[in-house]
Motif scaffolding. Structure first.
Motif, PDB file in Angstrom:
ATOM      1  N   ALA A 173       4.410  -1.900  24.459  1.00  0.00           N
ATOM      2  CA  ALA A 173       3.591  -0.723  24.141  1.00  0.00           C
ATOM      3  C   ALA A 173       2.530  -1.066  23.098  1.00  0.00           C
ATOM      4  N   TYR A 174       2.931  -1.780  22.050  1.00  0.00           N
ATOM      5  CA  TYR A 174       1.993  -2.172  20.992  1.00  0.00           C
ATOM      6  C   TYR A 174       0.872  -3.038  21.563  1.00  0.00           C
ATOM      7  N   ASP A 175       1.231  -4.051  22.339  1.00  0.00           N
ATOM      8  CA  ASP A 175       0.220  -4.936  22.924  1.00  0.00           C
ATOM      9  C   ASP A 175      -0.747  -4.157  23.817  1.00  0.00           C
ATOM     10  N   THR A 176      -0.206  -3.189  24.543  1.00  0.00           N
ATOM     11  CA  THR A 176      -1.069  -2.367  25.408  1.00  0.00           C
ATOM     12  C   THR A 176      -2.053  -1.564  24.585  1.00  0.00           C
ATOM     13  N   LEU A 177      -1.583  -0.977  23.498  1.00  0.00           N
ATOM     14  CA  LEU A 177      -2.475  -0.210  22.623  1.00  0.00           C
ATOM     15  C   LEU A 177      -3.574  -1.101  22.057  1.00  0.00           C
ATOM     16  N   TRP A 178      -3.207  -2.324  21.664  1.00  0.00           N
ATOM     17  CA  TRP A 178      -4.218  -3.232  21.126  1.00  0.00           C
ATOM     18  C   TRP A 178      -5.270  -3.545  22.192  1.00  0.00           C
ATOM     19  N   GLU A 179      -4.821  -3.859  23.396  1.00  0.00           N
ATOM     20  CA  GLU A 179      -5.768  -4.199  24.454  1.00  0.00           C
ATOM     21  C   GLU A 179      -6.700  -3.037  24.771  1.00  0.00           C
ATOM     22  N   LEU A 180      -6.154  -1.820  24.861  1.00  0.00           N
ATOM     23  CA  LEU A 180      -6.991  -0.653  25.173  1.00  0.00           C
ATOM     24  C   LEU A 180      -8.031  -0.421  24.086  1.00  0.00           C
ATOM     25  N   CYS A 181      -7.613  -0.566  22.836  1.00  0.00           N
ATOM     26  CA  CYS A 181      -8.492  -0.285  21.699  1.00  0.00           C
ATOM     27  C   CYS A 181      -9.491  -1.407  21.439  1.00  0.00           C
ATOM     28  N   ARG A 182      -8.983  -2.630  21.377  1.00  0.00           N
ATOM     29  CA  ARG A 182      -9.814  -3.754  20.943  1.00  0.00           C
ATOM     30  C   ARG A 182     -10.510  -4.470  22.095  1.00  0.00           C
ATOM     31  N   ALA A 183      -9.783  -4.728  23.172  1.00  0.00           N
ATOM     32  CA  ALA A 183     -10.370  -5.483  24.279  1.00  0.00           C
ATOM     33  C   ALA A 183     -11.224  -4.600  25.180  1.00  0.00           C
ATOM     34  N   HIS A 184     -10.775  -3.350  25.406  1.00  0.00           N
ATOM     35  CA  HIS A 184     -11.478  -2.463  26.338  1.00  0.00           C
ATOM     36  C   HIS A 184     -12.272  -1.352  25.650  1.00  0.00           C
ATOM     37  N   LYS A 185     -12.174  -1.276  24.319  1.00  0.00           N
ATOM     38  CA  LYS A 185     -12.973  -0.332  23.521  1.00  0.00           C
ATOM     39  C   LYS A 185     -12.775   1.124  23.945  1.00  0.00           C
ATOM     40  N   ILE A 186     -11.578   1.469  24.365  1.00  0.00           N
ATOM     41  CA  ILE A 186     -11.282   2.852  24.748  1.00  0.00           C
ATOM     42  C   ILE A 186     -10.952   3.636  23.484  1.00  0.00           C
ATOM     43  N   PRO A 187     -11.629   4.758  23.221  1.00  0.00           N
ATOM     44  CA  PRO A 187     -11.500   5.445  21.931  1.00  0.00           C
ATOM     45  C   PRO A 187     -10.295   6.377  21.805  1.00  0.00           C
ATOM     46  N   ASP A 188      -9.627   6.692  22.912  1.00  0.00           N
ATOM     47  CA  ASP A 188      -8.534   7.657  22.856  1.00  0.00           C
ATOM     48  C   ASP A 188      -7.356   7.136  22.031  1.00  0.00           C
ATOM     49  N   LYS A 189      -6.586   8.104  21.480  1.00  0.00           N
ATOM     50  CA  LYS A 189      -5.441   7.754  20.645  1.00  0.00           C
ATOM     51  C   LYS A 189      -4.167   8.390  21.172  1.00  0.00           C
ATOM     52  N   VAL A 190      -3.032   7.758  20.841  1.00  0.00           N
ATOM     53  CA  VAL A 190      -1.747   8.401  21.102  1.00  0.00           C
ATOM     54  C   VAL A 190      -1.448   9.310  19.916  1.00  0.00           C
ATOM     55  N   ASP A 191      -0.921  10.494  20.205  1.00  0.00           N
ATOM     56  CA  ASP A 191      -0.606  11.446  19.139  1.00  0.00           C
ATOM     57  C   ASP A 191       0.605  10.990  18.333  1.00  0.00           C
ATOM     58  N   LEU A 192       1.541  10.349  19.012  1.00  0.00           N
ATOM     59  CA  LEU A 192       2.724   9.825  18.327  1.00  0.00           C
ATOM     60  C   LEU A 192       3.175   8.544  19.009  1.00  0.00           C
ATOM     61  N   PHE A 193       3.337   7.512  18.224  1.00  0.00           N
ATOM     62  CA  PHE A 193       3.917   6.249  18.687  1.00  0.00           C
ATOM     63  C   PHE A 193       5.312   6.184  18.084  1.00  0.00           C
ATOM     64  N   LEU A 194       6.324   6.232  18.933  1.00  0.00           N
ATOM     65  CA  LEU A 194       7.711   6.243  18.486  1.00  0.00           C
ATOM     66  C   LEU A 194       8.380   4.946  18.913  1.00  0.00           C
ATOM     67  N   THR A 195       8.803   4.146  17.948  1.00  0.00           N
ATOM     68  CA  THR A 195       9.505   2.905  18.242  1.00  0.00           C
ATOM     69  C   THR A 195      10.974   3.073  17.890  1.00  0.00           C
ATOM     70  N   MET A 196      11.850   2.534  18.752  1.00  0.00           N
ATOM     71  CA  MET A 196      13.288   2.701  18.573  1.00  0.00           C
ATOM     72  C   MET A 196      13.971   1.347  18.740  1.00  0.00           C
ATOM     73  N   GLY A 197      14.743   0.931  17.737  1.00  0.00           N
ATOM     74  CA  GLY A 197      15.402  -0.370  17.811  1.00  0.00           C
ATOM     75  C   GLY A 197      14.423  -1.488  18.056  1.00  0.00           C
ATOM     76  N   SER A 198      13.328  -1.478  17.331  1.00  0.00           N
ATOM     77  CA  SER A 198      12.197  -2.356  17.636  1.00  0.00           C
ATOM     78  C   SER A 198      12.307  -3.738  16.999  1.00  0.00           C
ATOM     79  N   PRO A 199      12.057  -4.798  17.783  1.00  0.00           N
ATOM     80  CA  PRO A 199      11.993  -6.151  17.222  1.00  0.00           C
ATOM     81  C   PRO A 199      10.610  -6.508  16.674  1.00  0.00           C
ATOM     82  N   LEU A 200       9.734  -5.531  16.539  1.00  0.00           N
ATOM     83  CA  LEU A 200       8.445  -5.788  15.895  1.00  0.00           C
ATOM     84  C   LEU A 200       8.623  -6.209  14.443  1.00  0.00           C
ATOM     85  N   THR A 201       9.840  -6.086  13.926  1.00  0.00           N
ATOM     86  CA  THR A 201      10.148  -6.575  12.582  1.00  0.00           C
ATOM     87  C   THR A 201      10.257  -8.096  12.536  1.00  0.00           C
TER      88      THR A 201
END
Length: 300
Positions: A173-201
């Protein structure tokens, strides 16, 4: 409820998952239970469950499904809500789980230890993560595109968007958000990003995320209105770390107002091997998740 129903987009974690329709049906039941345990009405629970959309990326990635029948007894037990909270907390905080958590944290800090002392399960997870980051055959790109398509459809419909990533699904999900925002310059935002048991740590993962090697100004996504991170008591995947610390630079740069960590959720899912504090069913059935859904998406 809002005029248009929200879009609740769920990205499950690593390992083969059950058939997407069967999996989603059971997760909707758990989500509904969590909403009602948080004080929501049956109508609100039904409406929010109906907005739930599971991204079934694992079939294309692994070439098959797992058997959902293995999970069904645990789901029924979870929904019955008859297990002792005190006993499950005691089990979740057991010495054995703490030792496992320390092993994961040491292996993340010193990768060579994973090869020397890591369990077969740990080594299997590392191999699967490597397969995702190497993107052999474009399977990881296909998984992210599935998430991106669901997000763009919701944005085009003018819906509020809750993007949920469980376990390694939070990485996708995080990588997808980065690609949409940075690579494709799409301005829309998610209202809530909820991570559960995430290994992003995990440092191993953060070093390989989309944008990790970019200059600071482009390193992180800028399309998250609110980020909430949940980790269950005894959850080893998250290493007991806060994402607000791991991604403090995002907050400093003003890319997200804050990252709200809660590491005290009780996941009461009991599978064939006993209490499994990492399983997604237990997260969704939690009143904490129900409260978030009601707070953000059941207002006038």
């Amino acid at each position: 409820m809002t005029e248009k129903p929200p879009a609740i987009i769920f990205v499950p974690g690593i390992r083969p998952k059950p058939d997407a329709e069967l999996h989603a049906a059971q997760l909707r039941r758990c989500l509904s239970a969590g909403v009602q345990r948080a004080g929501g009405s049956a109508a609100a629970a039904e409406s929010l469950a109906a907005a739930f959309n599971l991204i079934g990326w694992s079939r294309g990635f692994y070439g098959g499904h797992s058997d959902i029948s293995i999970d069904l007894p645990g789901i029924e037990r979870l929904l019955a809500g008859q297990d002792s909270v005190a006993m499950d907390i005691r089990e979740a905080r057991s010495i054995e789980r703490r030792v496992t958590s320390v092993m994961y944290a040491l292996s993340d800090r010193f990768p060579i230890l994973s090869n020397l002392f890591g369990t077969r399960r740990m080594q299997s997870r590392v191999a699967e993560m490597h397969e995702y980051f190497s993107d052999d055959g474009g399977k990881a790109s296909i998984a992210r595109q599935m998430v991106a398509d669901a997000l763009q459809e919701a944005w085009a419909n003018g819906q509020q968007v809750l993007l949920i990533g469980h376990s390694f699904g939070s990485v996708i999900a995080y990588d997808t958000l980065w690609e949409l925002c940075r690579a494709h310059k799409i301005p829309d935002k998610v209202d809530l990003f909820l991570t559960m048991g995430s290994p992003l740590t995990m440092g191993y993962i953060r070093q390989r995320l989309k944008g990790a090697e970019r200059p600071v100004a482009e390193r992180y996504p800028a399309n998250i209105s609110r980020w909430v991170n949940l980790a269950a008591i005894g959850e080893v995947t998250a290493l007991g770390r806060k994402l607000s610390d791991c991604f403090a630079e995002m907050i400093e740069l003003g890319l997200v107002p804050s990252i709200e960590d809660n590491l005290e959720l009780l996941n009461q899912f009991h599978g064939p091997d006993g209490l499994n504090v990492h399983k997604c069913y237990g997260y969704f059935a939690s009143p904490l998740v129900g409260e978030l859904l009601l707070e953000r998406f059941d207002g006038e």
